[in-house]
Motif scaffolding. Sequence first.
Motif, PDB file in Angstrom:
ATOM      1  N   GLY A  32       0.794  -1.222   0.000  1.00  0.00           N
ATOM      2  CA  GLY A  32       0.000   0.000   0.000  1.00  0.00           C
ATOM      3  C   GLY A  32       0.826   1.271   0.000  1.00  0.00           C
ATOM      4  O   GLY A  32       0.432   2.269   0.586  1.00  0.00           O
ATOM      5  N   ALA A  33       1.973   1.231  -0.665  1.00  0.00           N
ATOM      6  CA  ALA A  33       2.860   2.393  -0.681  1.00  0.00           C
ATOM      7  C   ALA A  33       2.708   3.182  -1.978  1.00  0.00           C
ATOM      8  O   ALA A  33       2.448   2.616  -3.031  1.00  0.00           O
ATOM      9  N   GLU A  34       2.896   4.464  -1.863  1.00  0.00           N
ATOM     10  CA  GLU A  34       3.003   5.318  -3.037  1.00  0.00           C
ATOM     11  C   GLU A  34       4.379   5.066  -3.638  1.00  0.00           C
ATOM     12  O   GLU A  34       5.347   4.827  -2.918  1.00  0.00           O
ATOM     13  N   ILE A  35       4.490   5.110  -4.956  1.00  0.00           N
ATOM     14  CA  ILE A  35       5.773   4.907  -5.601  1.00  0.00           C
ATOM     15  C   ILE A  35       6.216   6.212  -6.261  1.00  0.00           C
ATOM     16  O   ILE A  35       5.415   6.906  -6.877  1.00  0.00           O
ATOM     17  N   VAL A  36       7.489   6.560  -6.066  1.00  0.00           N
ATOM     18  CA  VAL A  36       8.037   7.803  -6.601  1.00  0.00           C
ATOM     19  C   VAL A  36       9.370   7.500  -7.270  1.00  0.00           C
ATOM     20  O   VAL A  36      10.256   6.904  -6.655  1.00  0.00           O
ATOM     21  N   ALA A  37       9.509   7.910  -8.529  1.00  0.00           N
ATOM     22  CA  ALA A  37      10.773   7.766  -9.242  1.00  0.00           C
ATOM     23  C   ALA A  37      11.622   9.006  -8.995  1.00  0.00           C
ATOM     24  O   ALA A  37      11.130  10.129  -9.070  1.00  0.00           O
ATOM     25  N   LEU A  38      12.889   8.794  -8.665  1.00  0.00           N
ATOM     26  CA  LEU A  38      13.816   9.886  -8.382  1.00  0.00           C
ATOM     27  C   LEU A  38      14.832  10.015  -9.499  1.00  0.00           C
ATOM     28  O   LEU A  38      15.290   9.012 -10.045  1.00  0.00           O
ATOM     29  N   ASP A  39      15.199  11.256  -9.813  1.00  0.00           N
ATOM     30  CA  ASP A  39      16.197  11.499 -10.845  1.00  0.00           C
ATOM     31  C   ASP A  39      17.398  12.283 -10.341  1.00  0.00           C
ATOM     32  O   ASP A  39      18.399  12.402 -11.048  1.00  0.00           O
ATOM     33  N   SER A  40      17.306  12.851  -9.129  1.00  0.00           N
ATOM     34  CA  SER A  40      18.394  13.707  -8.653  1.00  0.00           C
ATOM     35  C   SER A  40      18.377  13.812  -7.133  1.00  0.00           C
ATOM     36  O   SER A  40      17.402  13.426  -6.482  1.00  0.00           O
ATOM     37  N   ALA A  41      19.438  14.360  -6.587  1.00  0.00           N
ATOM     38  CA  ALA A  41      19.497  14.608  -5.148  1.00  0.00           C
ATOM     39  C   ALA A  41      18.399  15.583  -4.739  1.00  0.00           C
ATOM     40  O   ALA A  41      17.823  15.462  -3.656  1.00  0.00           O
ATOM     41  N   SER A  42      18.082  16.522  -5.602  1.00  0.00           N
ATOM     42  CA  SER A  42      17.001  17.478  -5.320  1.00  0.00           C
ATOM     43  C   SER A  42      15.672  16.757  -5.145  1.00  0.00           C
ATOM     44  O   SER A  42      14.860  17.150  -4.310  1.00  0.00           O
ATOM     45  N   ASP A  43      15.452  15.705  -5.938  1.00  0.00           N
ATOM     46  CA  ASP A  43      14.220  14.916  -5.800  1.00  0.00           C
ATOM     47  C   ASP A  43      14.146  14.263  -4.420  1.00  0.00           C
ATOM     48  O   ASP A  43      13.083  14.194  -3.815  1.00  0.00           O
ATOM     49  N   VAL A  44      15.272  13.758  -3.928  1.00  0.00           N
ATOM     50  CA  VAL A  44      15.319  13.131  -2.601  1.00  0.00           C
ATOM     51  C   VAL A  44      14.967  14.155  -1.531  1.00  0.00           C
ATOM     52  O   VAL A  44      14.122  13.915  -0.663  1.00  0.00           O
ATOM     53  N   ILE A  45      15.588  15.317  -1.601  1.00  0.00           N
ATOM     54  CA  ILE A  45      15.341  16.370  -0.617  1.00  0.00           C
ATOM     55  C   ILE A  45      13.891  16.830  -0.678  1.00  0.00           C
ATOM     56  O   ILE A  45      13.227  16.992   0.353  1.00  0.00           O
ATOM     57  N   ARG A  46      13.375  17.024  -1.878  1.00  0.00           N
ATOM     58  CA  ARG A  46      11.990  17.457  -2.056  1.00  0.00           C
ATOM     59  C   ARG A  46      11.020  16.423  -1.488  1.00  0.00           C
ATOM     60  O   ARG A  46      10.059  16.761  -0.792  1.00  0.00           O
ATOM     61  N   LEU A  47      11.279  15.144  -1.751  1.00  0.00           N
ATOM     62  CA  LEU A  47      10.407  14.083  -1.248  1.00  0.00           C
ATOM     63  C   LEU A  47      10.414  14.039   0.277  1.00  0.00           C
ATOM     64  O   LEU A  47       9.370  13.919   0.912  1.00  0.00           O
ATOM     65  N   MET A  48      11.583  14.152   0.883  1.00  0.00           N
ATOM     66  CA  MET A  48      11.676  14.081   2.340  1.00  0.00           C
ATOM     67  C   MET A  48      11.044  15.294   3.022  1.00  0.00           C
ATOM     68  O   MET A  48      10.616  15.204   4.171  1.00  0.00           O
ATOM     69  N   GLY A  49      10.945  16.407   2.324  1.00  0.00           N
ATOM     70  CA  GLY A  49      10.331  17.595   2.890  1.00  0.00           C
ATOM     71  C   GLY A  49       8.853  17.758   2.554  1.00  0.00           C
ATOM     72  O   GLY A  49       8.185  18.636   3.081  1.00  0.00           O
ATOM     73  N   ARG A  50       8.353  16.884   1.696  1.00  0.00           N
ATOM     74  CA  ARG A  50       6.972  16.994   1.218  1.00  0.00           C
ATOM     75  C   ARG A  50       5.958  16.733   2.333  1.00  0.00           C
ATOM     76  O   ARG A  50       6.109  15.791   3.106  1.00  0.00           O
ATOM     77  N   ASP A  51       4.956  17.564   2.403  1.00  0.00           N
ATOM     78  CA  ASP A  51       3.822  17.385   3.329  1.00  0.00           C
ATOM     79  C   ASP A  51       4.245  17.264   4.783  1.00  0.00           C
ATOM     80  O   ASP A  51       3.586  16.580   5.575  1.00  0.00           O
ATOM     81  N   ARG A  52       5.316  17.911   5.182  1.00  0.00           N
ATOM     82  CA  ARG A  52       5.804  17.794   6.558  1.00  0.00           C
ATOM     83  C   ARG A  52       4.843  18.393   7.579  1.00  0.00           C
ATOM     84  O   ARG A  52       4.902  18.052   8.750  1.00  0.00           O
ATOM     85  N   ASP A  53       3.945  19.290   7.162  1.00  0.00           N
ATOM     86  CA  ASP A  53       2.955  19.827   8.085  1.00  0.00           C
ATOM     87  C   ASP A  53       1.918  18.774   8.462  1.00  0.00           C
ATOM     88  O   ASP A  53       1.343  18.831   9.542  1.00  0.00           O
ATOM     89  N   GLU A  54       1.696  17.801   7.565  1.00  0.00           N
ATOM     90  CA  GLU A  54       0.698  16.761   7.802  1.00  0.00           C
ATOM     91  C   GLU A  54       1.299  15.457   8.310  1.00  0.00           C
ATOM     92  O   GLU A  54       0.632  14.713   9.032  1.00  0.00           O
ATOM     93  N   TYR A  55       2.518  15.135   7.905  1.00  0.00           N
ATOM     94  CA  TYR A  55       3.116  13.844   8.211  1.00  0.00           C
ATOM     95  C   TYR A  55       4.475  14.011   8.883  1.00  0.00           C
ATOM     96  O   TYR A  55       5.260  14.867   8.505  1.00  0.00           O
ATOM     97  N   GLN A  56       4.736  13.144   9.845  1.00  0.00           N
ATOM     98  CA  GLN A  56       6.035  13.116  10.506  1.00  0.00           C
ATOM     99  C   GLN A  56       6.878  12.029   9.837  1.00  0.00           C
ATOM    100  O   GLN A  56       6.400  10.924   9.596  1.00  0.00           O
ATOM    101  N   LEU A  57       8.107  12.331   9.545  1.00  0.00           N
ATOM    102  CA  LEU A  57       9.025  11.361   8.964  1.00  0.00           C
ATOM    103  C   LEU A  57       9.475  10.411  10.074  1.00  0.00           C
ATOM    104  O   LEU A  57      10.129  10.830  11.021  1.00  0.00           O
TER     105      LEU A  57
END
Length: 78
Positions: A32-57
Motif C-alpha cells: 500500500g505504498a506510493e511509488i516515486v521515481a527519483l532522478d536527482s538529489a534534489s528529488d530526494v530532498i523534495r520528497l523528504m520535505g513533502r507534506d511535513r505539516d501533515e506527516y512526521q518522517l
Amino acid sequence: MRKATRNVLAYVDSGYVRSEKLAIEGLAASVGAEIVALDSASDVIRLMGRDRDEYQLLDVAFFCHGLVGSLDLDYNGP
C-alpha cells in the motif's frame, strides 16, 4: 520500520529494465505504498520535505549501489 499512515517507496529511475520496474510497482502495491521515481538529489530532498505539516518522517531506509555512507543516484559510482 514502524507502522505509518503513509508509506512511500522511492527509487532511482535509471538503469532498470521494465520487468524490474514492474517488480518495484508490485512491491509498492502489495504494501500500500506510493511509488516515486527519483532522478536527482534534489528529488530526494523534495520528497523528504513533502507534506511535513501533515506527516512526521518516522523511518527512512536506503538500499543502493555504491559505497557505505554515500547515496549514488547515477548507478555509475562517484
